[in-house]
Design an enzyme around this catalytic site. Structure first.
Site, PDB file in Angstrom:
ATOM      1  N   HIS A  99       0.445   4.590  -2.336  1.00  0.00           N
ATOM      2  CA  HIS A  99       0.300   5.949  -1.815  1.00  0.00           C
ATOM      3  C   HIS A  99       1.407   6.856  -2.323  1.00  0.00           C
ATOM      4  CE1 HIS A  99      -2.726   5.543   1.697  1.00  0.00           C
ATOM      5  NE2 HIS A  99      -3.009   4.708   0.728  1.00  0.00           N
ATOM      6  N   SER A 147       7.885  10.769  -1.823  1.00  0.00           N
ATOM      7  CA  SER A 147       7.401  11.817  -0.917  1.00  0.00           C
ATOM      8  C   SER A 147       6.637  11.242   0.272  1.00  0.00           C
ATOM      9  CB  SER A 147       6.540  12.834  -1.671  1.00  0.00           C
ATOM     10  OG  SER A 147       5.471  12.188  -2.318  1.00  0.00           O
ATOM     11  N   ARG A 172       0.818  -1.210   0.000  1.00  0.00           N
ATOM     12  CA  ARG A 172       0.000   0.000   0.000  1.00  0.00           C
ATOM     13  C   ARG A 172       0.856   1.265   0.000  1.00  0.00           C
ATOM     14  NH1 ARG A 172      -3.305   2.338   4.486  1.00  0.00           N
ATOM     15  NH2 ARG A 172      -4.847   3.657   3.449  1.00  0.00           N
ATOM     16  N   ASN A 203      -3.638   8.070   5.814  1.00  0.00           N
ATOM     17  CA  ASN A 203      -2.446   7.265   6.132  1.00  0.00           C
ATOM     18  C   ASN A 203      -2.801   6.062   6.998  1.00  0.00           C
ATOM     19  OD1 ASN A 203      -2.534   7.845   8.888  1.00  0.00           O
ATOM     20  ND2 ASN A 203      -0.811   9.245   8.852  1.00  0.00           N
ATOM     21  N   VAL A 222       0.449  10.178  -5.097  1.00  0.00           N
ATOM     22  CA  VAL A 222       0.612  11.553  -4.625  1.00  0.00           C
ATOM     23  C   VAL A 222       1.961  12.073  -5.121  1.00  0.00           C
ATOM     24  CG1 VAL A 222       0.597  13.045  -2.592  1.00  0.00           C
ATOM     25  CG2 VAL A 222      -0.735  10.918  -2.581  1.00  0.00           C
TER      26      VAL A 222
HETATM   27  C1  HEM Z   1      -8.852   1.575  -6.220  1.00  0.00           C
HETATM   28  C2  HEM Z   1      -8.754   2.481  -5.287  1.00  0.00           C
HETATM   29  C3  HEM Z   1      -8.374   2.136  -3.879  1.00  0.00           C
HETATM   30  C4  HEM Z   1      -9.039   2.519  -2.756  1.00  0.00           C
HETATM   31  C5  HEM Z   1     -10.271   3.383  -2.692  1.00  0.00           C
HETATM   32  C6  HEM Z   1      -8.345   1.938  -1.633  1.00  0.00           C
HETATM   33  C7  HEM Z   1      -8.706   2.117  -0.311  1.00  0.00           C
HETATM   34  C8  HEM Z   1      -8.150   1.455   0.753  1.00  0.00           C
HETATM   35  C9  HEM Z   1      -8.533   1.627   2.130  1.00  0.00           C
HETATM   36  C10 HEM Z   1      -9.580   2.614   2.635  1.00  0.00           C
HETATM   37  C11 HEM Z   1      -7.810   0.750   2.872  1.00  0.00           C
HETATM   38  C12 HEM Z   1      -7.893   0.540   4.380  1.00  0.00           C
HETATM   39  C13 HEM Z   1      -6.808   1.280   5.083  1.00  0.00           C
HETATM   40  C14 HEM Z   1      -6.930   1.186   6.576  1.00  0.00           C
HETATM   41  O1  HEM Z   1      -8.041   1.134   7.091  1.00  0.00           O
HETATM   42  O2  HEM Z   1      -5.912   1.157   7.246  1.00  0.00           O
HETATM   43  C15 HEM Z   1      -6.964   0.037   1.977  1.00  0.00           C
HETATM   44  C16 HEM Z   1      -6.074  -0.939   2.354  1.00  0.00           C
HETATM   45  C17 HEM Z   1      -5.194  -1.535   1.496  1.00  0.00           C
HETATM   46  N1  HEM Z   1      -4.994  -1.216   0.177  1.00  0.00           N
HETATM   47 FE1  HEM Z   1      -6.183  -0.081  -0.968  1.00  0.00          FE
HETATM   48  N2  HEM Z   1      -7.297   1.216  -2.084  1.00  0.00           N
HETATM   49  C18 HEM Z   1      -7.253   1.308  -3.454  1.00  0.00           C
HETATM   50  C19 HEM Z   1      -6.302   0.771  -4.285  1.00  0.00           C
HETATM   51  C20 HEM Z   1      -5.230   0.034  -3.845  1.00  0.00           C
HETATM   52  C21 HEM Z   1      -4.103  -0.324  -4.667  1.00  0.00           C
HETATM   53  C22 HEM Z   1      -3.883   0.137  -6.099  1.00  0.00           C
HETATM   54  C23 HEM Z   1      -3.298  -1.086  -3.898  1.00  0.00           C
HETATM   55  C24 HEM Z   1      -1.991  -1.718  -4.262  1.00  0.00           C
HETATM   56  C25 HEM Z   1      -1.791  -2.353  -5.377  1.00  0.00           C
HETATM   57  C26 HEM Z   1      -3.924  -1.225  -2.602  1.00  0.00           C
HETATM   58  C27 HEM Z   1      -3.448  -1.978  -1.566  1.00  0.00           C
HETATM   59  C28 HEM Z   1      -4.003  -2.012  -0.293  1.00  0.00           C
HETATM   60  C29 HEM Z   1      -3.537  -2.907   0.753  1.00  0.00           C
HETATM   61  C30 HEM Z   1      -2.483  -3.985   0.622  1.00  0.00           C
HETATM   62  C31 HEM Z   1      -4.277  -2.594   1.891  1.00  0.00           C
HETATM   63  C32 HEM Z   1      -4.169  -3.234   3.279  1.00  0.00           C
HETATM   64  C33 HEM Z   1      -3.240  -2.422   4.151  1.00  0.00           C
HETATM   65  C34 HEM Z   1      -2.944  -3.041   5.504  1.00  0.00           C
HETATM   66  O3  HEM Z   1      -3.381  -4.153   5.794  1.00  0.00           O
HETATM   67  O4  HEM Z   1      -2.247  -2.393   6.275  1.00  0.00           O
HETATM   68  N3  HEM Z   1      -5.080  -0.497  -2.608  1.00  0.00           N
HETATM   69  N4  HEM Z   1      -7.173   0.489   0.682  1.00  0.00           N
HETATM   70  C1  LIG Z   2      -0.943   9.309  10.476  1.00  0.00           C
HETATM   71  O1  LIG Z   2      -1.467  10.585  10.784  1.00  0.00           O
HETATM   72  C2  LIG Z   2      -1.713  10.831  12.154  1.00  0.00           C
HETATM   73  C3  LIG Z   2      -2.322  12.204  12.307  1.00  0.00           C
HETATM   74  O2  LIG Z   2      -3.344  12.417  11.391  1.00  0.00           O
HETATM   75  C4  LIG Z   2      -0.425  10.682  12.955  1.00  0.00           C
HETATM   76  O3  LIG Z   2      -0.677  10.825  14.337  1.00  0.00           O
HETATM   77  C5  LIG Z   2       0.208   9.318  12.692  1.00  0.00           C
HETATM   78  O4  LIG Z   2       1.454   9.217  13.328  1.00  0.00           O
HETATM   79  C6  LIG Z   2       0.382   9.102  11.201  1.00  0.00           C
HETATM   80  N1  LIG Z   2       0.871   7.772  10.928  1.00  0.00           N
HETATM   81  C7  LIG Z   2       2.095   7.539  10.442  1.00  0.00           C
HETATM   82  C8  LIG Z   2       2.385   6.135  10.117  1.00  0.00           C
HETATM   83  O5  LIG Z   2       2.908   8.397  10.242  1.00  0.00           O
END
Ligand code: HEM
Ligand SMILES: *[C@@H]1O[C@H](CO)[C@@H](O)[C@H](O)[C@H]1NC(C)=O
Ligand SMILES: *[C@@H]1O[C@H](CO)[C@@H](O)[C@H](O)[C@H]1NC(C)=O
Ligand SMILES: *[C@@H]1O[C@H](CO)[C@@H](O)[C@H](O)[C@H]1NC(C)=O
Length: 329
Positions: free
Chosen positions: A72, A82, A68, A99, A76
């Site tokens: 990100h 960045s 992820r 984040n 951006v």
């Molecule tokens: C299509 C648009 C996308 C949206 C709207 C989206 C949105 C999100 C959101 C909201 C989360 C949850 C984050 C959290 O609650 O901590 C997430 C997790 C994740 N996203 Fe996406 N994402 C998108 C595309 C992608 C892409 C392109 C990738 C990589 C190829 C990706 C890989 C992941 C992974 C691996 C997680 C799990 C992170 C974790 O377990 O810490 N996502 N995504």
């Molecule tokens: C994500 O942002 C919050 C504030 O919005 C901050 O406290 C936190 O440390 C940030 N997480 C990382 C991984 O830098």
């Protein structure tokens, strides 16, 4: 004995042939190429791989945030590192709202420290991110792909650029397609890369609206399977802001095509996952991946990751090669 000698010399012959061929690997329009560091830092890719494998042996759940992180970074300001920068006033990308679960920054630091020891000032942090994302998937048994390198690092990070550049889990298909298009990515990249949600977690606030009061009539999202909605309501009370949810329940640590099966059963976690059924092309890809004999997901994933890795890169004499990934030189 003779055959052994033969096969050894064949081995070296093939190795020489391979390294010759890879030094002729085409440089793309942006100046990226597979094996950019073959001469300047031949061990670069090995060093990164070792950092990732060592870390993931201890904690395999790091694979998801490391994947992820690259997404990100690339969305951006382009893939220029960045996402790693830290400002004293905290107005950096790391501190923006989306984040949430970004973590694993210490792995980037460790890999970079080892690289600086081996060949100081050569390998950029943005390339480290690209290599780490690939190696994290390889550590999860995903077939490897050639990562284009040659990126240089940016010098700017801005907290206000994150929300406007990252797609949101509430986005509809039109909006997702437009946002990917604006980064030079097509519908196929959108549906393939969404498959990254086969691993990792989300959190309740990203789906509260789907579970309660979707249209203001205390209803749930009609595009969410009703049984699944009921089980999610047990996990997420309306005001829950902290509970984590596996995006691919039961298999959230396994990188496979099961994400597409879930989406096809209207069990994708986010509206943005469900939305993939609302376009002819993305829907047909989802359905194709549910047939195990027809799944091209792994191969497609490598291709789309390379495409994503080309977004807004700095190459040649632009940008810099940071000494430390958290700060500009
Ligand atoms: C299509 C648009 C996308 C949206 C709207 C989206 C949105 C999100 C959101 C909201 C989360 C949850 C984050 C959290 O609650 O901590 C997430 C997790 C994740 N996203 Fe996406 N994402 C998108 C595309 C992608 C892409 C392109 C990738 C990589 C190829 C990706 C890989 C992941 C992974 C691996 C997680 C799990 C992170 C974790 O377990 O810490 N996502 N995504
Ligand atoms: C994500 O942002 C919050 C504030 O919005 C901050 O406290 C936190 O440390 C940030 N997480 C990382 C991984 O830098
Ligand atoms: C999709 O979302 C965009 C932006 O939020 C909105 O303007 C548009 O009306 C939505 N389209 C559909 C078909 O709901
Ligand atoms: C549901 O949404 C409607 C319209 O936005 C709002 O007036 C109402 O108070 C909400 N009900 C609950 C229980 O949140």
């Amino acid at each position: 004995m003779a055959t052994l000698k033969m096969s050894i010399s064949w081995f070296f012959f093939l190795q020489i042939l391979f390294s010759l061929l890879s030094s002729f690997a085409p440089t793309n329009v942006q100046g990226l190429k597979v094996g950019f560091y073959d001469k300047s830092c031949p061990k670069a890719e090995l060093i990164v791989k070792k950092s990732v494998f060592d870390a993931m042996k201890k904690d395999p759940t790091l694979g998801a945030p490391l994947l992820r992180m690259f997404f990100h970074d690339c969305f951006v300001r382009g893939c220029e590192g960045s996402v790693l920068l830290e400002l004293k006033n905290k107005k950096d990308e790391k501190n923006a709202v989306p984040n949430l679960s970004l973590r694993g920054f210490e792995i980037i630091d460790n890999a970079k420290a080892a690289l600086e020891k081996e060949c100081p000032g050569i390998v950029s942090c943005s390339d480290v991110l690209a290599l780490v994302a690939r190696d994290a998937m390889v550590a999860l048994n995903v077939p490897s792909w050639g990562v284009e390198t040659g990126r240089r690092d940016g010098r700017v990070t801005n907290i206000n650029e994150v929300t406007s550049n990252l797609p949101s889990p509430f986005d509809n298909i039109t909006s997702l397609i437009t946002q990917f298009r604006s980064k030079g990515l097509g519908k196929k990249d959108l549906v393939v890369l969404s498959g990254g949600h086969t691993i990792g977690i989300g959190h309740c606030p990203q789906i509260t609206n789907r579970l309660y009061n979707f249209t203001g009539k205390r209803d749930s999202d009609p595009n969410l399977d009703t049984e699944y909605a009921a089980s999610l309501r047990k996990k997420c009370k309306p005001t829950d802001t902290t509970t984590a949810l596996e995006m691919d329940p039961g298999s959230f640590k396994t990188f496979d095509a099961s994400y597409f099966k879930l989406v096809s059963q209207r069990r994708g976690l986010f509206q943005s996952d469900a939305a993939l059924l609302d376009n002819q092309e993305t829907k047909s890809y989802v359905l194709k991946q549910t047939k195990s004999y027809g799944s091209t997901f792994f191969k497609d994933f490598g291709v789309s990751m390379v495409n994503m890795g080309r977004i807004g890169v700095l190459t040649g004499r632009t940008g810099e090669v940071r000494k430390k990934c958290r700060m500009v030189n």
